[in-house]
Design an enzyme around this catalytic site. Structure first.
Site, PDB file in Angstrom:
ATOM      1  N   GLY A   4       0.828  -1.202   0.000  1.00 53.74           N
ATOM      2  CA  GLY A   4       0.000   0.000   0.000  1.00 53.74           C
ATOM      3  C   GLY A   4       0.862   1.252   0.000  1.00 53.74           C
ATOM      4  N   GLY A  27       0.878  -6.578   3.993  1.00 54.41           N
ATOM      5  CA  GLY A  27       2.071  -7.351   3.685  1.00 54.41           C
ATOM      6  C   GLY A  27       3.101  -7.147   4.792  1.00 54.41           C
ATOM      7  N   GLU A  41       7.096   3.124   8.806  1.00 54.15           N
ATOM      8  CA  GLU A  41       7.621   4.224   8.003  1.00 54.15           C
ATOM      9  C   GLU A  41       9.020   4.701   8.378  1.00 54.15           C
ATOM     10  OE1 GLU A  41       4.003   6.811   6.685  1.00 54.15           O
ATOM     11  OE2 GLU A  41       3.410   5.645   8.407  1.00 54.15           O
ATOM     12  N   GLY A  76       4.624   1.911  16.203  1.00 56.78           N
ATOM     13  CA  GLY A  76       4.572   1.416  14.826  1.00 56.78           C
ATOM     14  C   GLY A  76       5.924   1.525  14.142  1.00 56.78           C
ATOM     15  N   LYS A  84      11.331 -10.884  13.348  1.00 58.21           N
ATOM     16  CA  LYS A  84      11.516 -11.177  11.922  1.00 58.21           C
ATOM     17  C   LYS A  84      10.706 -10.222  11.035  1.00 58.21           C
ATOM     18  CE  LYS A  84      11.858 -15.527  10.589  1.00 58.21           C
ATOM     19  NZ  LYS A  84      11.464 -16.911  10.212  1.00 58.21           N
ATOM     20  N   LEU A 124       7.332  -6.511  18.371  1.00 60.11           N
ATOM     21  CA  LEU A 124       6.374  -7.621  18.504  1.00 60.11           C
ATOM     22  C   LEU A 124       6.895  -8.905  17.873  1.00 60.11           C
ATOM     23  CD1 LEU A 124       2.943  -5.876  17.796  1.00 60.11           C
ATOM     24  CD2 LEU A 124       3.703  -6.881  19.949  1.00 60.11           C
ATOM     25  N   ASN A 125       7.606  -8.763  16.772  1.00 59.64           N
ATOM     26  CA  ASN A 125       8.124  -9.942  16.069  1.00 59.64           C
ATOM     27  C   ASN A 125       9.432  -9.533  15.403  1.00 59.64           C
ATOM     28  OD1 ASN A 125       8.744 -11.704  13.807  1.00 59.64           O
ATOM     29  ND2 ASN A 125       6.710 -12.585  14.011  1.00 59.64           N
ATOM     30  N   ARG A 160       8.722  -1.597  22.093  1.00 59.21           N
ATOM     31  CA  ARG A 160       8.859  -3.046  22.097  1.00 59.21           C
ATOM     32  C   ARG A 160       8.637  -3.607  20.685  1.00 59.21           C
ATOM     33  NH1 ARG A 160       7.934  -6.881  26.063  1.00 59.21           N
ATOM     34  NH2 ARG A 160       6.761  -5.454  27.387  1.00 59.21           N
TER      35      ARG A 160
HETATM   36 MO1  MOS Z   1       1.445   5.606   5.282  1.00 56.31          MO
HETATM   37  S1  MOS Z   1       2.333   6.785   3.848  1.00 56.31           S
HETATM   38  O1  MOS Z   1       0.604   6.746   6.245  1.00 56.31           O
HETATM   39  O2  MOS Z   1       0.451   4.483   4.450  1.00 56.31           O
END
Ligand code: MOS
Length: 740
Positions: free
Chosen positions: A236, A464, A702, A699, A630, A627-628, A625
């Site tokens: 995306g 993905g 990005e 998160g 890999k 989460l995974n 933290r």
């Molecule tokens: Mo991200 S560029 O906020 O999908």
């Protein structure tokens, strides 16, 4: 938390490699009809006439939908939601053309071939007028956007003038970045199916509930009559964070033909009507004392938007928070062009902004004859300098230290063009990475089934990125079940609502909801067992009880154990169910939430040809933290690879005579291939953020791309003595500098 952080393989990996994972355009439908989007060939003007005769005559053609016969929409098809939630779409409501490649017709036929053939037979005559597509010519018409994406347009702190006076060393430079287009492997795709008043869309979207809302509002329908399904998404990166024109158009075509309709954008149609990263022109002014202390900074950012909607690349966000500079001004201005509206593209603003800021910091270090890393540590922001708040957690100093050590930064010679291996100039550069840690309200459901497995679900998305996998881990951990006994469902607007998978917020928003719902279900399971005289654990104290691998177990007498299936069977055979909605509290008022990283890059530049290779990148991240391990590593690798592409290759080439992109295909739109990427050494600090949510998770979608273009540009400067301020950093720009 035994499972949290483990490098679990993707739970959907087998489905993907065997082709069992169904993407939007792959769902079978009886009587499916195929749509082809027709887009404008001029950048500005009106449609003077349409001759659909030959298109209509193609065998199997069911509909040629243009502004002349498209259903009239409430409010002229204008968004009921303000941008950027509701974009200004092109829904065939009038004959105006605002940019080249704008949707002007939809052709539907019994096969894709018939639809494509008919689309090419459609004769549209335009009345063109002079388009504005040259950024350099239009930049004098720039205007201030109104709170771009909810952020402040301009900021000011301290006195910039005073700060300039107190500094003895100055940097004053302009950095430019090109228009770029998202090209996920799966293009935008929608399939629409009407059943009376009920509309079902299979749509490749980063937000199922947002897409349902946009479509419902566009048609003036009740939101409960629109269902959006997206179990798998082939990438995306921001372009699928908004619902663009093809989504309502596909639903309109299905309504008009009375058949399910599939509409997949052709690759060249990814370059215009579905967003882009806009061109930016950023001016940086910095002043510092001789010891490197920053005294003033100014960042003025210009970016292009379209003629129909304001969308701003918020380049100054990084500058506002990254360094402890007391006197600062930042501004964003927009240059409207006859192009499609730009949009979010992986780290929108932070990618482009960190290129300018972190290049300028490197230029300052060179002017001061100071180590670039030492300059950054000298101006380390212990608190958020713009918001005057403590960080929720910031381990950037450790990122710098660990990264420098792993990279061998101490081996870097001070002077540019001083490291060499035969005909190869060697350069070492670094930059800071950063991205805000966002979080929104999210809901989840956990259901323990009579067979002793659990269904856990949330209306989130997996682009993905690994959402299926990490949420399975969070659910398994909270329930006390094995991950293979968890089925995690997502990508359906009828599931408990979760936010758009944009702004790197899904893991931070959804994981606490999943954890809470699963914990509640686990508690219900334990309570049922304890209350049941037939249970082996009956009579145990609550604090002596745990759930392991799906069994309720006494800790003190592990022989006393009762499997979930038996507990449910004895209590009447009904599933145990818990739903939870979790939302941010007032922590954003108290703390500033950001992730950080340090990126170190080595480049090899051919002394005669100027060709640039990137043999290795060392990056260290503080993302809360993990989460995974890999899937997180994969996210960072993808971000860094994209950063290498943004630095060296990527650019949508605009023909300013026609307002069209000349490389609107995957052959000429250059991105890195495996041979372009050397070693990527990625480290996570893995320290939970104590304030963001119950798991300490931020998160990571990005931050990986941020800082990389500047680190490469800085390394190229170190290798060659040539400062390139215009991306992509191609060999012609390096050679011009080496000769000049
Ligand atoms: Mo991200 S560029 O906020 O999908």
């Amino acid at each position: 938390m035994n499972l949290i952080g483990q490098p679990l393989d993707r739970v959907d990996g087998l489905l993907k490699v065997t082709g069992e994972a169904r993407y939007a355009a792959e769902f079978p439908e009886a009587r499916l009809a195929h749509a082809v989007l027709v887009t404008s060939t001029i950048a500005r003007g009106t449609i003077a006439s349409i001759d659909a005769g030959r298109a209509q005559a193609v065998p199997g053609v069911l509909l040629v939908m243009t502004y002349q016969n498209a259903p009239r929409l409430p409010n002229g098809g204008m968004p009921a939601l303000a941008p950027p939630a509701g974009r200004r779409l092109s829904l065939l409501q009038d004959n105006q053309v605002h940019y080249s490649n704008e949707p002007v017709a939809v052709v539907v036929a019994d096969t894709l071939e018939h639809a494509a053939d008919a689309a090419r037979q459609l004769r549209i005559v335009y009345q063109g007028s002079t388009a504005t597509v040259d950024f350099a010519q239009a930049r004098s018409n720039a205007h201030a956007p109104d709170r771009p994406q909810g952020r402040q347009t301009d900021t000011q702190r301290g006195s910039f003038e005073d700060g300039m006076q107190s500094g003895t060393v100055h940097v004053n430079a302009t950095y430019t970045t090109p228009i770029e287009h998202h090209n996920p492997m799966e293009p935008h795709a929608t399939m629409a199916h009407w059943d009376g008043p009920q509309l079902t869309l299979h749509d490749s979207t980063q937000g199922v509930s947002g897409a349902a809302q946009v479509v419902a509002r566009t048609f003036g329908m009740s939101a409960s009559n629109v269902r959006v399904i997206a179990p798998f998404i082939g990438g995306g990166f921001g372009c699928k964070g908004s619902s663009w024109s093809h989504v309502p158009l596909c639903a309109m075509a299905a309504k008009q033909t009375g058949r399910p309709v599939r509409l997949v954008l052709e690759r060249p149609q990814m370059f215009g009507p579905v967003g882009a990263r806009p061109r930016t022109e950023q001016h940086l002014t910095i002043a510092a004392r001789r010891d490197g202390t920053l005294t003033a900074m100014r960042h003025d950012s210009l970016s292009n938007t379209s003629m129909i909607e304001d969308w701003t690349e918020t380049c100054c966000m990084v500058t506002r928070m990254l360094y402890a500079v007391p006197n600062q001004v930042t501004t964003h201005r927009l240059v409207p062009l006859n192009l499609g509206t730009p949009t979010y593209m992986r780290a929108p603003g932070e990618t482009t902004g960190s290129f300018a800021l972190e290049s300028a910091m490197d230029e300052l270090a060179a002017a001061l004859k100071m180590d670039p890393l030492a300059l950054r540590i000298k101006n380390y922001a212990e608190t958020d300098p713009q918001e005057n708040k403590p960080w929720s957690g910031k381990s950037l100093r450790e990122c710098y230290q660990i990264g420098a050590e792993k990279f061998g930064w101490s081996r870097r010679s001070g002077a540019p063009r001083s490291m060499r291996d035969g005909g190869t100039l060697i350069g070492m550069g670094m930059a800071t990475a950063t991205y805000p840690a966002n979080r929104s309200e999210a809901a989840a459901i956990a259901r323990i089934l009579p067979d002793g497995t659990a269904l856990v679900a949330s209306g989130t998305q997996d682009l993905g990125t690994g959402t299926y996998t990490v949420m399975t881990q969070v659910a398994a951990d909270a329930l006390g079940f094995a991950p293979e006994n968890i089925h995690f469902a997502l990508g359906d607007s009828t599931l408990p609502r979760a936010p758009v998978s944009g702004g790197s917020q899904s893991a931070a928003s959804v994981s606490p909801a999943v954890r809470e719902a699963a914990s509640q279900a686990r508690n219900q399971l334990i309570a049922l067992a304890l209350a049941d005289p037939a249970s082996p654990v009956h009579g145990s104290a609550l604090d002596d009880i745990t759930v392991e691998n799906g069994w309720v177990v006494s800790r003190s007498q592990p022989g006393k154990r009762d499997p979930a299936a038996a507990i449910i069977a004895r209590s009447g055979g009904k599933p145990i169910e818990a739903t939870s909605t979790v939302k941010p509290g007032d922590e954003k008022q108290k703390y500033s939430f950001h992730s950080f990283g340090a990126v170190f890059v080595e480049v090899h530049v051919d002394a005669e040809l100027g060709t640039i290779r990137v043999p290795r990148v060392v990056a260290v991240y503080d993302v809360g933290r993990v989460l995974n391990e890999k899937t997180a590593r994969s996210q960072m690798m993808g971000g860094i690879v994209w950063g290498v592409g943004a630095a060296l290759q990527e650019e949508s080439s605009l023909d300013t005579r026609y307002g069209r992109f000349t490389n609107a295909n995957l052959a000429e739109y250059h991105v890195p291939v495996n041979a372009d990427i050397g070693s990527l050494d990625i480290t996570f600090i893995d320290r939970p953020d104590p304030y963001i949510n119950s798991l300490g998770v931020r998160g990571i979608g990005e931050i990986g791309i941020t800082g990389v273009p500047a680190a490469i540009a800085n390394a190229v400067y170190h290798a060659t003595g040539v400062r390139v301020r215009d991306l992509p950093l191609t060999l012609d720009k390096v050679m011009a500098g080496m000769q000049g």
